[in-house]
Each structure stands twice: as structure tokens, then as C-alpha cells.
Design a protein around this motif. Structure first.
Motif, PDB file in Angstrom:
ATOM      1  N   SER A 178      35.427  10.254  29.049  1.00 21.28           N
ATOM      2  CA  SER A 178      34.244  10.649  28.304  1.00 21.28           C
ATOM      3  C   SER A 178      34.636  10.733  26.836  1.00 21.28           C
ATOM      4  CB  SER A 178      33.728  11.997  28.819  1.00 21.28           C
ATOM      5  OG  SER A 178      32.449  12.253  28.313  1.00 21.28           O
ATOM      6  N   LYS A 179      33.997   9.892  26.019  1.00 19.38           N
ATOM      7  CA  LYS A 179      34.294   9.799  24.576  1.00 19.38           C
ATOM      8  C   LYS A 179      35.752   9.408  24.317  1.00 19.38           C
ATOM      9  CE  LYS A 179      30.141  11.689  23.911  1.00 19.38           C
ATOM     10  NZ  LYS A 179      29.639  11.709  25.266  1.00 19.38           N
ATOM     11  N   GLU A 227      28.901  11.764  37.169  1.00 24.43           N
ATOM     12  CA  GLU A 227      30.106  11.504  37.951  1.00 24.43           C
ATOM     13  C   GLU A 227      30.626  12.722  38.707  1.00 24.43           C
ATOM     14  OE1 GLU A 227      31.707   7.435  35.902  1.00 24.43           O
ATOM     15  OE2 GLU A 227      32.235   9.280  34.861  1.00 24.43           O
ATOM     16  N   GLU A 235      35.115  -0.019  33.998  1.00 23.15           N
ATOM     17  CA  GLU A 235      35.181  -1.352  33.376  1.00 23.15           C
ATOM     18  C   GLU A 235      36.312  -2.193  33.947  1.00 23.15           C
ATOM     19  OE1 GLU A 235      34.918   1.463  31.659  1.00 23.15           O
ATOM     20  OE2 GLU A 235      32.772   1.215  31.288  1.00 23.15           O
ATOM     21  N   THR A 257      27.655  11.095  30.767  1.00 25.29           N
ATOM     22  CA  THR A 257      27.590  10.468  32.100  1.00 25.29           C
ATOM     23  C   THR A 257      28.620  11.117  33.018  1.00 25.29           C
ATOM     24  OG1 THR A 257      27.017   8.411  31.002  1.00 25.29           O
ATOM     25  CG2 THR A 257      27.618   8.259  33.328  1.00 25.29           C
TER      26      THR A 257
HETATM   27  O1  N1C Z   1      28.709   9.426  28.883  1.00 25.05           O
HETATM   28  P1  N1C Z   1      30.162   9.257  29.118  1.00 25.05           P
HETATM   29  O2  N1C Z   1      30.911   8.675  27.917  1.00 25.05           O
HETATM   30  O3  N1C Z   1      30.880  10.482  29.603  1.00 25.05           O
HETATM   31  O4  N1C Z   1      30.362   8.110  30.222  1.00 25.05           O
HETATM   32  C1  N1C Z   1      31.630   7.710  30.641  1.00 25.05           C
HETATM   33  C2  N1C Z   1      31.803   7.761  32.141  1.00 25.05           C
HETATM   34  C3  N1C Z   1      33.062   7.019  32.535  1.00 25.05           C
HETATM   35  O5  N1C Z   1      33.888   7.820  33.357  1.00 25.05           O
HETATM   36  C4  N1C Z   1      32.588   5.739  33.204  1.00 25.05           C
HETATM   37  O6  N1C Z   1      32.968   5.710  34.583  1.00 25.05           O
HETATM   38  O7  N1C Z   1      30.729   7.105  32.787  1.00 25.05           O
HETATM   39  C5  N1C Z   1      31.053   5.760  33.134  1.00 25.05           C
HETATM   40  N1  N1C Z   1      30.462   4.873  32.085  1.00 25.05           N
HETATM   41  C6  N1C Z   1      30.967   3.618  31.767  1.00 25.05           C
HETATM   42  O8  N1C Z   1      31.907   3.120  32.407  1.00 25.05           O
HETATM   43  C7  N1C Z   1      30.421   2.942  30.647  1.00 25.05           C
HETATM   44  N2  N1C Z   1      30.763   1.791  30.035  1.00 25.05           N
HETATM   45  C8  N1C Z   1      29.978   1.658  28.974  1.00 25.05           C
HETATM   46  C9  N1C Z   1      29.346   5.332  31.389  1.00 25.05           C
HETATM   47  N3  N1C Z   1      28.838   4.723  30.337  1.00 25.05           N
HETATM   48  C10 N1C Z   1      29.376   3.527  29.949  1.00 25.05           C
HETATM   49  N4  N1C Z   1      29.127   2.711  28.916  1.00 25.05           N
HETATM   50  C11 N1C Z   1      28.214   2.950  27.805  1.00 25.05           C
HETATM   51  O9  N1C Z   1      28.813   4.025  27.041  1.00 25.05           O
HETATM   52  C12 N1C Z   1      26.844   3.437  28.224  1.00 25.05           C
HETATM   53  O10 N1C Z   1      25.890   2.817  27.391  1.00 25.05           O
HETATM   54  C13 N1C Z   1      26.857   4.935  27.977  1.00 25.05           C
HETATM   55  O11 N1C Z   1      25.633   5.442  27.493  1.00 25.05           O
HETATM   56  C14 N1C Z   1      27.947   5.169  26.954  1.00 25.05           C
HETATM   57  C15 N1C Z   1      28.656   6.453  27.376  1.00 25.05           C
HETATM   58  O12 N1C Z   1      29.851   6.710  26.693  1.00 25.05           O
HETATM   59  P2  N1C Z   1      30.435   8.173  26.494  1.00 25.05           P
HETATM   60  O13 N1C Z   1      29.372   9.105  25.967  1.00 25.05           O
HETATM   61  O14 N1C Z   1      31.698   8.063  25.695  1.00 25.05           O
END
Ligand code: N1C
Length: 263
Positions: free
Chosen positions: A89-90, A189, A109, A184
Motif C-alpha cells: 500500500s503506497k 484485501e 502485478e 485497497t
Molecule cells: O489502495 P492500495 O494502494 O492499498 O492498493 C494496493 C493493494 C495491493 O496489495 C495490490 O494487491 O491492492 C492491490 N492493487 C493493485 O495491485 C494495483 N495495481 C495498480 C490495488 N490497486 C492497484 N493499482 C492501482 O493503484 C489502482 O488504480 C488503485 O486505485 C491504486 C492503488 O494504489 P495504492 O493507494 O498505493
């Protein structure tokens, strides 16, 4: 003359579908299944491309649903071995750098669907069977159920449901809140881990080198995470600046004090 909107009119605030979307999807699918993970060489990439397009074309781009992506998820289905799931996350770049070195580990990914969709945008329109390359809706358009957001919510949920054994998460300790319930990771998750399958969540709270040390394992946001995880009967552990990941950060900052002495 123009039954709906003229072709150059930007209907939505977000950027449009990534140019060459269909070709990129097909090419990434072949790269992944033939080169990155040849054990998946029998996947039908033509079919995956077709089903991906069908999941959003000719549909209202503010009304995407989890069901739209079920056929795609079934087709691309892949098993991640126990103990090998990495959430983030971030910290996307750092988490990916780490799994690039530790090839047995998987972020989303590093699975076929995440690999195909990473950094792409896409949307269609209910009144047309065409891809919208002009603009796509975002939350600013009051449209949280857009095809891209719903895709990541849906595949993130599935990725978490499938996890087993010890799972890991890379968090950003240079933010005010390393754990954000609205991310997310926090929203989707952690709530979809199966306590019968996942016994431990290991958090790695990483601080940017030369950045502020805002948040750490002992902070309130991590206590928040710990309590959510513990209530779900999953063991929680946390490490600040987990050394194998710290070493990757140190590649770019070898002279920084935290890289030259013990971390
Ligand atoms: O909202 P986040 O991160 O916490 O989401 C990350 C989390 C990871 O563990 C991944 O498994 O959720 C999954 N994920 C992706 O793999 C992913 N790839 C690209 C979630 N979001 C993902 N994105 C895009 O980045 C998507 O458009 C989402 O809104 C952002 C979230 O990034 P974050 O806030 O850093």
C-alpha cells in the motif's frame, strides 16, 4: 450530425483508454505466459483479450460490477503458492523491486491479470461498442464504479481470498498513516483473507531514505491494522525497515548513514 457527443468532446474528467489497449493486453499476455511464467504457456491469450474487452465494452462506465470481470478472472486463473503473497500500500515500486529479486514471491502485478492491467486505463460506453480513447470516468465524475476501479477491487479481493500460509505487506512508514483503512489493502484485501488458510500477516513498514519517519510498527495506524487482523484470528507481526527490502533502498543511497552502519 452528432447523435451523442462529437468525437473530440471530453465526456469524463479522466484520461481515456490507453492507446493500443487491445494490442498491449495481447502482448503482455503473451510475454507473461510464454516468457515470465512459461508454466502458463497454455493460456489462450486471444481469448483473454476478447473476454477482457467484453467485460467493459457496450456498458455504462459508471456501472461496472464485479460480475463483469468474472469470466476474465476464471480464464486467467492462476495459483499463487502458500507463503508467497505480497500485498503493498503506497509502496508499489519498492514492493515490485523486491519481488523482482525474490522471484518466488508474487504481488498482484506478478500474476497474469495484474501484469496485463498494470498502469492501463480503459472504458467503453453503453451507447456504443467502441473503446473510449477520449476520456474515462473517475471518482471526480462521481463515478466510483468505473471499469478500472472495479477491476482492481475485484482482482484484489480474489488475490486475497486465494492467499494462504504467511502473507506479507509492504507499507510506507514515511506517510502519516502507514496503514490506511480506505486503501485497497485496508478496505478490500485484509477483509478477504481466509483465517483458515492464512495464519500470519507480516507487515514491513519501510521508511524512505532521507525521508521522515512518520509512522512505524508502534504507531496508532499499525495498532489499528493489528486489531483488525487479530480479531480475524490471524497472527500479526511487524518489522520496521525489514533488512532485505532496506538493502534495495540502499542501492540508490549507499552512503546514507542508515545504509553504512547497522540499520
Ligand atoms: O489502495 P492500495 O494502494 O492499498 O492498493 C494496493 C493493494 C495491493 O496489495 C495490490 O494487491 O491492492 C492491490 N492493487 C493493485 O495491485 C494495483 N495495481 C495498480 C490495488 N490497486 C492497484 N493499482 C492501482 O493503484 C489502482 O488504480 C488503485 O486505485 C491504486 C492503488 O494504489 P495504492 O493507494 O498505493
Amino acid at each position: 450530425m452528432w447523435p451523442r457527443s462529437p468525437p473530440n468532446h471530453k465526456e469524463w474528467q479522466g484520461s481515456g483508454t490507453t492507446a493500443h489497449f487491445g494490442d498491449i493486453v495481447l502482448g503482455r499476455c503473451y510475454t507473461y505466459t510464454q516468457i515470465v511464467r512459461p508454466e502458463l504457456r497454455d493460456k489462450d491469450c486471444q481469448k483473454i483479450q476478447e473476454v477482457f474487452l467484453k467485460s467493459f465494452l457496450s456498458k455504462d462506465p459508471c456501472d461496472a460490477t464485479e460480475q463483469d470481470y468474472q469470466p476474465l478472472i476464471e480464464l486467467a486463473n492462476q495459483t499463487v503458492p502458500c507463503n508467497k503473497t505480497v500485498f503493498w500500500s503506497k509502496t508499489k515500486e519498492l514492493a515490485h523491486q523486491y519481488t523482482r529479486v525474490q522471484q518466488a514471491l508474487f504481488t498482484l502485478e506478478n500474476t497474469l491479470l495484474g501484469y496485463i492491467a498494470d498502469d492501463l486505463s480503459w472504458c467503453g460506453d453503453s451507447g456504443s461498442s467502441e473503446i473510449n480513447y477520449q476520456s474515462c470516468p473517475t471518482r471526480r465524475d462521481n463515478c466510483s464504479s468505473n471499469p478500472v476501479s472495479v477491476f482492481w477491487n475485484t482482482v484484489s479481493k480474489r488475490f486475497a481470498e486465494d492467499a494462504c500460509g504467511v502473507v506479507h505487506v509492504v507499507l510506507n512508514g514515511s506517510l502519516n498513516e502507514a496503514f490506511d483503512r480506505r486503501s485497497t489493502f485496508g478496505r478490500v484485501e485484509i477483509h478477504n483473507l481466509h483465517p483458515k488458510k492464512v495464519h500470519t500477516l507480516q507487515a514491513w513498514v519501510m521508511h524512505d531514505i532521507g525521508g521522515v519517519r512518520s509512522d512505524s510498527c508502534s504507531s496508532s495506524s499499525i495498532r489499528d491494522l493489528k486489531s483488525i487482523i487479530s480479531e480475524r484470528n490471524i497472527t500479526f507481526t511487524c518489522q520496521n525497515n525489514y533488512r532485505p527490502v532496506r538493502f534495495l533502498q540502499c542501492v540508490k543511497n549507499p552512503e546514507h548513514p542508515s545504509c553504512t552502519s547497522g540499520i
